[in-house]
Design an enzyme around this catalytic site. Sequence first.
Site, PDB file in Angstrom:
ATOM      1  N   SER A  11     -10.399 -32.112   0.284  1.00  0.00           N
ATOM      2  CA  SER A  11     -10.272 -32.082  -1.174  1.00  0.00           C
ATOM      3  C   SER A  11      -8.967 -32.766  -1.583  1.00  0.00           C
ATOM      4  O   SER A  11      -8.165 -33.155  -0.738  1.00  0.00           O
ATOM      5  CB  SER A  11     -10.195 -30.629  -1.627  1.00  0.00           C
ATOM      6  N   GLY A  12      -8.755 -32.845  -2.898  1.00  0.00           N
ATOM      7  CA  GLY A  12      -7.494 -33.398  -3.402  1.00  0.00           C
ATOM      8  C   GLY A  12      -6.310 -32.581  -2.930  1.00  0.00           C
ATOM      9  O   GLY A  12      -5.265 -33.122  -2.544  1.00  0.00           O
ATOM     10  N   HIS A  13      -6.452 -31.256  -2.964  1.00  0.00           N
ATOM     11  CA  HIS A  13      -5.376 -30.375  -2.487  1.00  0.00           C
ATOM     12  C   HIS A  13      -5.072 -30.680  -1.017  1.00  0.00           C
ATOM     13  O   HIS A  13      -3.907 -30.749  -0.606  1.00  0.00           O
ATOM     14  CB  HIS A  13      -5.819 -28.917  -2.688  1.00  0.00           C
ATOM     15  N   ASP A  33     -14.498 -30.030   7.198  1.00  0.00           N
ATOM     16  CA  ASP A  33     -15.234 -29.567   6.022  1.00  0.00           C
ATOM     17  C   ASP A  33     -16.636 -29.182   6.468  1.00  0.00           C
ATOM     18  O   ASP A  33     -17.200 -29.803   7.380  1.00  0.00           O
ATOM     19  CB  ASP A  33     -15.300 -30.665   4.954  1.00  0.00           C
ATOM     20  N   ASP A  34     -17.196 -28.133   5.848  1.00  0.00           N
ATOM     21  CA  ASP A  34     -18.549 -27.736   6.251  1.00  0.00           C
ATOM     22  C   ASP A  34     -19.621 -28.554   5.547  1.00  0.00           C
ATOM     23  O   ASP A  34     -20.803 -28.402   5.839  1.00  0.00           O
ATOM     24  CB  ASP A  34     -18.769 -26.213   6.111  1.00  0.00           C
ATOM     25  N   GLY A  63      -8.141 -24.534  -2.432  1.00  0.00           N
ATOM     26  CA  GLY A  63      -7.416 -24.162  -3.646  1.00  0.00           C
ATOM     27  C   GLY A  63      -7.790 -22.789  -4.178  1.00  0.00           C
ATOM     28  O   GLY A  63      -6.928 -22.074  -4.704  1.00  0.00           O
ATOM     29  N   HIS A 127      15.281 -15.892  -7.951  1.00  0.00           N
ATOM     30  CA  HIS A 127      15.733 -14.979  -6.895  1.00  0.00           C
ATOM     31  C   HIS A 127      14.904 -13.681  -6.845  1.00  0.00           C
ATOM     32  O   HIS A 127      14.402 -13.201  -7.845  1.00  0.00           O
ATOM     33  CB  HIS A 127      17.212 -14.627  -7.118  1.00  0.00           C
ATOM     34  N   HIS A 136      -1.172 -18.342  -5.963  1.00  0.00           N
ATOM     35  CA  HIS A 136      -0.932 -19.784  -6.190  1.00  0.00           C
ATOM     36  C   HIS A 136      -0.022 -19.921  -7.406  1.00  0.00           C
ATOM     37  O   HIS A 136      -0.373 -19.472  -8.501  1.00  0.00           O
ATOM     38  CB  HIS A 136      -2.277 -20.483  -6.438  1.00  0.00           C
TER      39      HIS A 136
HETATM   40  C1  COA Z   1      -7.122 -20.059 -18.637  1.00  0.00           C
HETATM   41  C2  COA Z   1      -8.280 -20.763 -18.007  1.00  0.00           C
HETATM   42  C3  COA Z   1      -8.438 -20.301 -16.565  1.00  0.00           C
HETATM   43  C4  COA Z   1      -9.467 -20.370 -18.852  1.00  0.00           C
HETATM   44  O1  COA Z   1     -10.628 -20.906 -18.362  1.00  0.00           O
HETATM   45  P1  COA Z   1     -12.024 -20.319 -18.903  1.00  0.00           P
HETATM   46  O2  COA Z   1     -12.147 -18.873 -18.508  1.00  0.00           O
HETATM   47  O3  COA Z   1     -13.077 -21.263 -18.424  1.00  0.00           O
HETATM   48  O4  COA Z   1     -11.862 -20.294 -20.479  1.00  0.00           O
HETATM   49  P2  COA Z   1     -12.444 -21.285 -21.583  1.00  0.00           P
HETATM   50  O5  COA Z   1     -12.229 -22.706 -21.187  1.00  0.00           O
HETATM   51  O6  COA Z   1     -13.830 -20.830 -21.867  1.00  0.00           O
HETATM   52  O7  COA Z   1     -11.505 -20.976 -22.827  1.00  0.00           O
HETATM   53  C5  COA Z   1     -11.533 -19.729 -23.501  1.00  0.00           C
HETATM   54  C6  COA Z   1     -10.643 -19.852 -24.739  1.00  0.00           C
HETATM   55  O8  COA Z   1      -9.284 -19.946 -24.321  1.00  0.00           O
HETATM   56  C7  COA Z   1      -8.691 -21.185 -24.766  1.00  0.00           C
HETATM   57  N1  COA Z   1      -7.858 -21.654 -23.653  1.00  0.00           N
HETATM   58  C8  COA Z   1      -8.248 -21.952 -22.402  1.00  0.00           C
HETATM   59  N2  COA Z   1      -7.207 -22.302 -21.650  1.00  0.00           N
HETATM   60  C9  COA Z   1      -6.122 -22.216 -22.432  1.00  0.00           C
HETATM   61  C10 COA Z   1      -4.748 -22.455 -22.214  1.00  0.00           C
HETATM   62  N3  COA Z   1      -4.305 -22.833 -21.014  1.00  0.00           N
HETATM   63  N4  COA Z   1      -3.895 -22.242 -23.244  1.00  0.00           N
HETATM   64  C11 COA Z   1      -4.351 -21.862 -24.484  1.00  0.00           C
HETATM   65  N5  COA Z   1      -5.664 -21.622 -24.747  1.00  0.00           N
HETATM   66  C12 COA Z   1      -6.532 -21.807 -23.734  1.00  0.00           C
HETATM   67  C13 COA Z   1      -9.878 -22.102 -25.039  1.00  0.00           C
HETATM   68  O9  COA Z   1      -9.543 -23.090 -25.987  1.00  0.00           O
HETATM   69  C14 COA Z   1     -10.898 -21.110 -25.558  1.00  0.00           C
HETATM   70  O10 COA Z   1     -10.577 -20.789 -26.894  1.00  0.00           O
HETATM   71  P3  COA Z   1     -11.724 -20.422 -27.973  1.00  0.00           P
HETATM   72  O11 COA Z   1     -12.405 -19.184 -27.449  1.00  0.00           O
HETATM   73  O12 COA Z   1     -10.935 -20.194 -29.221  1.00  0.00           O
HETATM   74  O13 COA Z   1     -12.623 -21.602 -28.003  1.00  0.00           O
HETATM   75  C15 COA Z   1      -8.076 -22.303 -17.970  1.00  0.00           C
HETATM   76  O14 COA Z   1      -8.250 -22.892 -19.253  1.00  0.00           O
HETATM   77  C16 COA Z   1      -6.680 -22.675 -17.463  1.00  0.00           C
HETATM   78  O15 COA Z   1      -5.671 -22.696 -18.193  1.00  0.00           O
HETATM   79  N6  COA Z   1      -6.650 -22.975 -16.159  1.00  0.00           N
HETATM   80  C17 COA Z   1      -5.436 -23.350 -15.495  1.00  0.00           C
HETATM   81  C18 COA Z   1      -5.634 -24.681 -14.797  1.00  0.00           C
HETATM   82  C19 COA Z   1      -4.403 -25.070 -14.026  1.00  0.00           C
HETATM   83  O16 COA Z   1      -3.287 -24.721 -14.345  1.00  0.00           O
HETATM   84  N7  COA Z   1      -4.602 -25.808 -12.946  1.00  0.00           N
HETATM   85  C20 COA Z   1      -3.479 -26.217 -12.135  1.00  0.00           C
HETATM   86  C21 COA Z   1      -3.813 -26.377 -10.709  1.00  0.00           C
HETATM   87  S1  COA Z   1      -2.369 -26.917  -9.837  1.00  0.00           S
END
Ligand code: COA
Length: 197
Positions: A11-13, A33-34, A63, A127, A136
Amino acid sequence: MNKKLIIYGASGHGKVTADIARLNGYEEIVFYDDDPNKKVVGQYKVIHDFHDYEDHDLFIAIGDNTTREEISSRMNRDIVTLIHPTAVIGEEVKIGHGVVIMAKAVINSGSVIGDGVIVNTCASIDHDNRIEDYAHISVNAHTAGTVTVGRRSFVGMSASIINNVSICDDAVIAAGAVVIEDIREAGTYIGVPAKKK
Ligand SMILES: CC(C)(COP(=O)(O)OP(=O)(O)OC[C@H]1O[C@@H](n2cnc3c(N)ncnc32)[C@H](O)[C@@H]1OP(=O)(O)O)[C@@H](O)C(=O)NCCC(=O)NCCS
């Protein structure tokens, strides 16, 4: 003797992990990978069983926190820890097995990083934190002093956790959220200040 590594998870990770592994002196790297349709990742070969690779070290580059824990727990060999040379690690920091600490991450003194934790690119852990197994801390997320992040919990990119806060197991902190009080119940927490979805 050449250092050899299997990276579990094509994967990318995994690709980012391979870059770190090379900088940690691994000269021969293959991915496992499987999915039999995955044959290569970038320049690396993908294998589908571990036979003939018994002399390789192993890293689990999955991930998803729950899946990473599940796969790690059924491996009957040690899982190595990989640390990017630009990461800054303070005094008396303890780091478990199967951890990856990516480029420009900072872990300050007295913090304890459990097994299978991902400390992603440019994340900082101040700290005396406790980052429990298989958590993560995503890209550019920050935890202040004396924070606990529970087992398998996910702190999204650019999220911040203020000092002295504890986050329970299996919490998901949204990208950009700011956690200002303890989180005691598993679930997804969004916004500034972070609230349960
Ligand atoms: C929080 C998170 C897990 C939610 O995913 P989800 O459960 O699929 O939720 P949805 O996409 O259905 O969003 C639900 C609501 O929250 C809002 N929302 C989602 N993520 C948000 C965020 N980060 N900040 C503010 N609002 C957010 C959406 O706009 C939606 O609002 P609405 O109900 O008014 O339309 C995802 O958006 C997120 O932030 N993931 C983190 C990804 C990340 O950091 N990856 C890094 C890897 S290194």
